[in-house]
Structures are given as C-alpha cells and as structure tokens.
Write a protein that holds these residues in place. Sequence first.
Motif, PDB file in Angstrom:
ATOM      1  N   ASN A  84      13.508  12.882   3.669  1.00 61.80           N
ATOM      2  CA  ASN A  84      12.655  13.038   4.514  1.00 61.80           C
ATOM      3  C   ASN A  84      11.484  12.294   4.403  1.00 61.80           C
ATOM      4  O   ASN A  84      10.314  12.995   4.869  1.00 61.80           O
ATOM      5  CB  ASN A  84      12.417  14.631   5.101  1.00 61.80           C
ATOM      6  N   GLU A  85      11.280  11.246   4.045  1.00 64.40           N
ATOM      7  CA  GLU A  85      10.245  10.175   3.852  1.00 64.40           C
ATOM      8  C   GLU A  85       9.465  10.584   2.671  1.00 64.40           C
ATOM      9  O   GLU A  85       8.457  10.112   2.622  1.00 64.40           O
ATOM     10  CB  GLU A  85       9.432  10.127   5.181  1.00 64.40           C
ATOM     11  N   LYS A  86       9.810  11.759   1.932  1.00 67.53           N
ATOM     12  CA  LYS A  86       9.080  12.003   1.080  1.00 67.53           C
ATOM     13  C   LYS A  86       9.402  11.280  -0.292  1.00 67.53           C
ATOM     14  O   LYS A  86      10.726  11.654  -0.659  1.00 67.53           O
ATOM     15  CB  LYS A  86       8.971  13.608   0.515  1.00 67.53           C
ATOM     16  N   PRO A  87       8.812  10.729  -1.145  1.00 72.52           N
ATOM     17  CA  PRO A  87       9.129   9.921  -2.125  1.00 72.52           C
ATOM     18  C   PRO A  87       9.920  10.886  -3.361  1.00 72.52           C
ATOM     19  O   PRO A  87       9.049  11.810  -3.760  1.00 72.52           O
ATOM     20  CB  PRO A  87       8.124   8.785  -2.845  1.00 72.52           C
ATOM     21  N   ILE A  88      11.139  10.610  -3.892  1.00 66.18           N
ATOM     22  CA  ILE A  88      11.531  11.478  -4.816  1.00 66.18           C
ATOM     23  C   ILE A  88      12.075  10.725  -6.196  1.00 66.18           C
ATOM     24  O   ILE A  88      12.254  11.380  -7.165  1.00 66.18           O
ATOM     25  CB  ILE A  88      12.796  12.473  -4.364  1.00 66.18           C
ATOM     26  N   ALA A  89      12.309   9.356  -6.100  1.00 61.30           N
ATOM     27  CA  ALA A  89      12.885   8.691  -7.117  1.00 61.30           C
ATOM     28  C   ALA A  89      12.460   7.178  -6.669  1.00 61.30           C
ATOM     29  O   ALA A  89      12.222   6.666  -5.964  1.00 61.30           O
ATOM     30  CB  ALA A  89      14.309   8.752  -7.369  1.00 61.30           C
ATOM     31  N   MET A  90      12.320   6.666  -8.048  1.00 60.54           N
ATOM     32  CA  MET A  90      12.104   4.915  -8.216  1.00 60.54           C
ATOM     33  C   MET A  90      12.727   4.403  -9.215  1.00 60.54           C
ATOM     34  O   MET A  90      12.993   5.045 -10.514  1.00 60.54           O
ATOM     35  CB  MET A  90      10.573   4.867  -8.061  1.00 60.54           C
ATOM     36  N   TRP A  91      12.962   3.101  -9.177  1.00 60.16           N
ATOM     37  CA  TRP A  91      13.715   2.204 -10.006  1.00 60.16           C
ATOM     38  C   TRP A  91      12.998   0.784  -9.789  1.00 60.16           C
ATOM     39  O   TRP A  91      13.352  -0.050  -9.107  1.00 60.16           O
ATOM     40  CB  TRP A  91      15.143   1.973  -9.777  1.00 60.16           C
ATOM     41  N   MET A  92      12.071   0.634 -10.710  1.00 58.81           N
ATOM     42  CA  MET A  92      11.147  -0.509 -10.555  1.00 58.81           C
ATOM     43  C   MET A  92      11.733  -1.751 -11.477  1.00 58.81           C
ATOM     44  O   MET A  92      11.749  -1.512 -12.950  1.00 58.81           O
ATOM     45  CB  MET A  92       9.679  -0.434 -10.971  1.00 58.81           C
ATOM     46  N   ASN A  93      11.967  -2.944 -11.018  1.00 60.21           N
ATOM     47  CA  ASN A  93      12.425  -3.942 -11.843  1.00 60.21           C
ATOM     48  C   ASN A  93      11.677  -5.316 -11.416  1.00 60.21           C
ATOM     49  O   ASN A  93      11.293  -5.421 -10.146  1.00 60.21           O
ATOM     50  CB  ASN A  93      13.834  -4.432 -11.592  1.00 60.21           C
ATOM     51  N   ILE A  94      11.368  -6.360 -12.110  1.00 55.76           N
ATOM     52  CA  ILE A  94      10.981  -7.436 -11.858  1.00 55.76           C
ATOM     53  C   ILE A  94      11.620  -8.453 -12.535  1.00 55.76           C
ATOM     54  O   ILE A  94      12.494  -8.295 -13.428  1.00 55.76           O
ATOM     55  CB  ILE A  94       9.466  -7.924 -12.178  1.00 55.76           C
ATOM     56  N   PRO A  95      11.658  -9.893 -12.099  1.00 55.19           N
ATOM     57  CA  PRO A  95      12.401 -11.134 -12.672  1.00 55.19           C
ATOM     58  C   PRO A  95      11.526 -11.229 -14.082  1.00 55.19           C
ATOM     59  O   PRO A  95      10.628 -10.922 -14.380  1.00 55.19           O
ATOM     60  CB  PRO A  95      12.233 -12.155 -11.837  1.00 55.19           C
ATOM     61  N   ASP A  96      12.632 -11.590 -15.199  1.00 50.32           N
ATOM     62  CA  ASP A  96      11.925 -11.879 -16.439  1.00 50.32           C
ATOM     63  C   ASP A  96      11.235 -13.254 -16.241  1.00 50.32           C
ATOM     64  O   ASP A  96      11.855 -14.385 -16.120  1.00 50.32           O
ATOM     65  CB  ASP A  96      13.020 -11.862 -17.530  1.00 50.32           C
ATOM     66  N   THR A  97       9.752 -13.219 -16.281  1.00 53.01           N
ATOM     67  CA  THR A  97       9.255 -14.477 -15.838  1.00 53.01           C
ATOM     68  C   THR A  97       9.382 -15.577 -17.026  1.00 53.01           C
ATOM     69  O   THR A  97       9.081 -16.854 -16.941  1.00 53.01           O
ATOM     70  CB  THR A  97       7.753 -14.254 -15.543  1.00 53.01           C
ATOM     71  N   ASN A  98       9.627 -15.268 -18.234  1.00 51.18           N
ATOM     72  CA  ASN A  98       9.868 -16.026 -19.148  1.00 51.18           C
ATOM     73  C   ASN A  98      11.014 -17.125 -18.867  1.00 51.18           C
ATOM     74  O   ASN A  98      11.041 -18.192 -19.315  1.00 51.18           O
ATOM     75  CB  ASN A  98      10.202 -15.178 -20.432  1.00 51.18           C
ATOM     76  N   GLN A  99      11.916 -16.556 -18.081  1.00 50.67           N
ATOM     77  CA  GLN A  99      13.052 -17.489 -17.623  1.00 50.67           C
ATOM     78  C   GLN A  99      12.386 -18.684 -17.068  1.00 50.67           C
ATOM     79  O   GLN A  99      13.159 -19.808 -16.734  1.00 50.67           O
ATOM     80  CB  GLN A  99      13.995 -16.995 -16.620  1.00 50.67           C
ATOM     81  N   TRP A 100      11.300 -18.751 -16.315  1.00 54.76           N
ATOM     82  CA  TRP A 100      10.382 -19.537 -15.476  1.00 54.76           C
ATOM     83  C   TRP A 100       9.724 -20.287 -16.536  1.00 54.76           C
ATOM     84  O   TRP A 100       9.157 -21.604 -16.681  1.00 54.76           O
ATOM     85  CB  TRP A 100       9.926 -19.088 -14.502  1.00 54.76           C
ATOM     86  N   GLU A 157       0.721  -1.152  -0.053  1.00 54.62           N
ATOM     87  CA  GLU A 157       0.200   0.017  -0.092  1.00 54.62           C
ATOM     88  C   GLU A 157       0.912   1.262  -0.010  1.00 54.62           C
ATOM     89  O   GLU A 157       0.690   2.196  -0.622  1.00 54.62           O
ATOM     90  CB  GLU A 157      -0.958   0.270   1.112  1.00 54.62           C
ATOM     91  N   LYS A 158       1.900   1.108   0.826  1.00 55.81           N
ATOM     92  CA  LYS A 158       2.828   2.338   0.890  1.00 55.81           C
ATOM     93  C   LYS A 158       3.400   2.763  -0.313  1.00 55.81           C
ATOM     94  O   LYS A 158       3.549   3.603  -0.906  1.00 55.81           O
ATOM     95  CB  LYS A 158       3.721   2.410   2.129  1.00 55.81           C
ATOM     96  N   PHE A 159       4.002   1.382  -0.902  1.00 52.74           N
ATOM     97  CA  PHE A 159       4.906   1.625  -2.184  1.00 52.74           C
ATOM     98  C   PHE A 159       3.864   2.109  -3.415  1.00 52.74           C
ATOM     99  O   PHE A 159       4.401   2.736  -4.388  1.00 52.74           O
ATOM    100  CB  PHE A 159       5.597   0.412  -2.438  1.00 52.74           C
ATOM    101  N   ALA A 160       2.573   1.522  -3.313  1.00 53.39           N
ATOM    102  CA  ALA A 160       1.769   2.071  -4.613  1.00 53.39           C
ATOM    103  C   ALA A 160       1.570   3.482  -4.354  1.00 53.39           C
ATOM    104  O   ALA A 160       1.123   4.129  -5.331  1.00 53.39           O
ATOM    105  CB  ALA A 160       0.524   1.320  -4.225  1.00 53.39           C
ATOM    106  N   LYS A 161       1.221   4.005  -3.190  1.00 55.24           N
ATOM    107  CA  LYS A 161       1.266   5.486  -2.899  1.00 55.24           C
ATOM    108  C   LYS A 161       2.408   6.419  -3.371  1.00 55.24           C
ATOM    109  O   LYS A 161       2.390   7.211  -4.389  1.00 55.24           O
ATOM    110  CB  LYS A 161       0.728   5.952  -1.549  1.00 55.24           C
ATOM    111  N   ASP A 162       3.516   5.663  -3.132  1.00 51.71           N
ATOM    112  CA  ASP A 162       4.853   6.437  -3.505  1.00 51.71           C
ATOM    113  C   ASP A 162       5.224   6.350  -4.907  1.00 51.71           C
ATOM    114  O   ASP A 162       5.520   7.336  -5.601  1.00 51.71           O
ATOM    115  CB  ASP A 162       6.184   5.840  -2.606  1.00 51.71           C
ATOM    116  N   PHE A 163       4.676   5.047  -5.612  1.00 51.66           N
ATOM    117  CA  PHE A 163       4.976   4.944  -6.921  1.00 51.66           C
ATOM    118  C   PHE A 163       4.067   5.887  -7.764  1.00 51.66           C
ATOM    119  O   PHE A 163       4.504   6.496  -8.593  1.00 51.66           O
ATOM    120  CB  PHE A 163       4.666   3.676  -7.280  1.00 51.66           C
ATOM    121  N   THR A 164       2.759   5.895  -7.163  1.00 55.05           N
ATOM    122  CA  THR A 164       1.706   6.784  -8.034  1.00 55.05           C
ATOM    123  C   THR A 164       2.483   8.591  -8.055  1.00 55.05           C
ATOM    124  O   THR A 164       2.263   9.128  -9.071  1.00 55.05           O
ATOM    125  CB  THR A 164       0.475   6.611  -7.429  1.00 55.05           C
ATOM    126  N   GLU A 165       2.799   8.837  -6.866  1.00 50.04           N
ATOM    127  CA  GLU A 165       3.132  10.139  -6.513  1.00 50.04           C
ATOM    128  C   GLU A 165       4.146  10.285  -7.566  1.00 50.04           C
ATOM    129  O   GLU A 165       4.477  11.592  -8.181  1.00 50.04           O
ATOM    130  CB  GLU A 165       3.654  10.255  -5.189  1.00 50.04           C
TER     131      GLU A 165
END
Length: 384
Positions: A257-273, A207-215
């Motif tokens: 100061n706990e205010k989100p300012i940057a993000m770097w989103m990655n996931i595993p490549d599911t094709n490898q599974w 929930e927190k990271f969804a809020k931060d991502f959206t911002e």
Amino acid sequence: MIIVEEVQNENQKKEFLEFPARLYQHDKNYIRPLDKDIDEIFNPEKNKFFKTGECTRFLFKNKQDQTVGKVAVFVNHLYEQNQPTGGIGFFDCINNQKTADFIFDHCKNWLQERGMEAMDGPINFGERDKFWGLLIEGFAEPLYGMNYNSSYYKELFENYGFKIYFEQLCFSRPIFADVSRVFTVMHAKHKQNPNISARPMTKNNLEKFAKDFTEIYNKAWAAHGEGKCMEEAKTLKMFKTMKPIINEHISWFVYENEKPIAMWMNIPDTNQWFKYLHGKFGFLEKLKFLWVKKFKKNEKMVGLVFGVVPEWQRKGIEGYMIWEGTQHLRKHTDFKVTEMQWIGDFNPKMIKIAENLDTTVTRKLATYRYLFDRNKEFERHPML
C-alpha cells in the motif's frame, strides 16, 4: 640493503601509484585503481580520518634505486580494539620474504613509537567499504574499490607472523542461473496480493527513493544493532553522487500500500569501465569513460544493500522481490553475474541472508593481525 623513503614530494607520490602498475603489468586480472581515489585517502583536506589519526606512506628501494615495495602505515584513534591497534595498507612488494619482513618491521617500529600494540592489514585509512583486506581466494578482476594482489602475498604476511583476524566473503551468482524454487513460489504467492507492488529505482525520483531507502535501512539494520542509522539527507546526497552510474533496471523496492517494506540495491561494477583508463581520470579520460560506458557491455553488477523491514521478514517477500527484479533485468540489461560486497565471517546473520539469496562464495579476502607481544594469546574477531 634497502633504502626507505617517506613519500613527500610529487615524484614520490607518483611512484607510489606507478609501482603496482609495473608489478602487475603481466597480470590480466589486475585493474589499476583510479589515481584520484588513492590520492584522496592521503589528503587531509579530503579524508576526515586525519582529524583523529595520522598516516604516512613509504617507498622501499634497492641499491639500484629500484622500488621493491611500498606501504602506508597509520593510526586511527576511532579504530577501537582490545589493544591499541594501528594499520597498514596499500602494501605492494616483490616476491621476496626478506623485503616484506623489512617493510613489516618498519611499520611495526613506526606504530610502536606511537603506542600501538598490534597492527592490522592490509586495511584502509578510512571506511571498510574500500581497499580493505588481502585477496586469498578467487583471483579474478576486482570490483571497484576492492584490493587485488598476487597469491604470494598470503605467504609474505603469514610467514612474518600475521594471523587472520577475520575473513571477508564475497558472494556471487550468475544472472541466468536457475532461481530457487522457494523464490518463485513466494513470488507467485505475493503476486496475488493487490496491496503488494515492486518497482525499480529511477533517476528522476531520487528524493522518494532516498526517503524509502532510509526508512527500510533504519528499520531492517540500524535499529537492530547491525549498523549506524542513516539520515535521509545523506542518503539523497549519496544517490545524487551515484546518479551517473545508476542503472534504472537493477535496484528494486517493494511496497505494501505504497509503504516501503523491502529493497535490493545494485549498481554496475564501474571497474568494468575504469579498467580502460589505467588509473587516470582527467578530461580526456572522462570523455573516454563516457564512450566506454555507452559502447562497451558491462556484464557485472554489484549488490550494495539488501533489506526487509522486521514485520515482513521470514514471509518470503525477498523471493518476490528477487524474482520480480531478475525477470526484468534479464530482459533489459547485459548483466550476466552479480556479486555482493564482502561480508565478514563474524556476521552469521548476513551470511545466512546471502546464502538464502541463492549465492555462493566466489572470492575471499582476509584482514590480518600481528600482535607485537608474541606471547599474547591471539583472538579472532568476535562473532556478532
């Protein structure tokens, strides 16, 4: 003589899925997409684009009743172009120009009957993030949801008269390659600031990271004409859908100061599974997936989104985030390479960002266009 069959019954739907698996049975790089992912595209109850368009699949067979090609052809009225433009996708064909020409002519006639003046392909009857473009360079295992094809497809398209409307560039870098000195210098600088912190995304606090991502996303991209605004509820729904494959070491957020300012989103490549499941995802395959996910090393991760809020752009905060995250994931994961989803060659701002992340182009796809009026001047995708 080529026989055309509209895909309607279960046997034809099955053949639409099985033909490429036979065509690529000796290609070590081919990974069969999950059947359910393809089926859902052609299901009006699953695909919202049927509300504003229409789509039909066709099989093409020789006199011996052997499949020699397949395609989906569609009209999406939300796909706004300079002229009414339809689409073709999920094209597969034997290495024969006459067969390909017959398929393209069939699609052209189908689209002209519906008032179209051009066709783009191979594209998806849906969003651009999946099954979009023809692979023209970098014939390696495809990422999940990415088209893969033999190298001769390029000639089939271009000999018919298709021209590249835009190129799709995929950037990659080895996890253990030297990191730009600019990144390490900026990391050292911001590390001294007690108000700056970085942390990975965790599953127990979506929930927190969804809020931060959206911002961050709405400030960094949507508000500046690079995309649509995200809604926090939709972001959270997306994160919950992704939860089974989230790796808690590879998606990073930076805070002041706990205010989100940057993000770097990655996931595993599911094709490898998924490559071990051969397109199926029933009960037994799901059990196999869990086993493979637990015991087979996945060495490839996929970059989904990168963003920095405007007030922190050009201050090197991305260097701090990248090096902070890289040091961590080198210790805690098996990943050896990261690849970003494609960026259109019409988007120099995003290309510059990718280059600044110390990446190189390792794969190219192309979106082709064919104008029905052969005297009309061809124009490439406008630059952003």
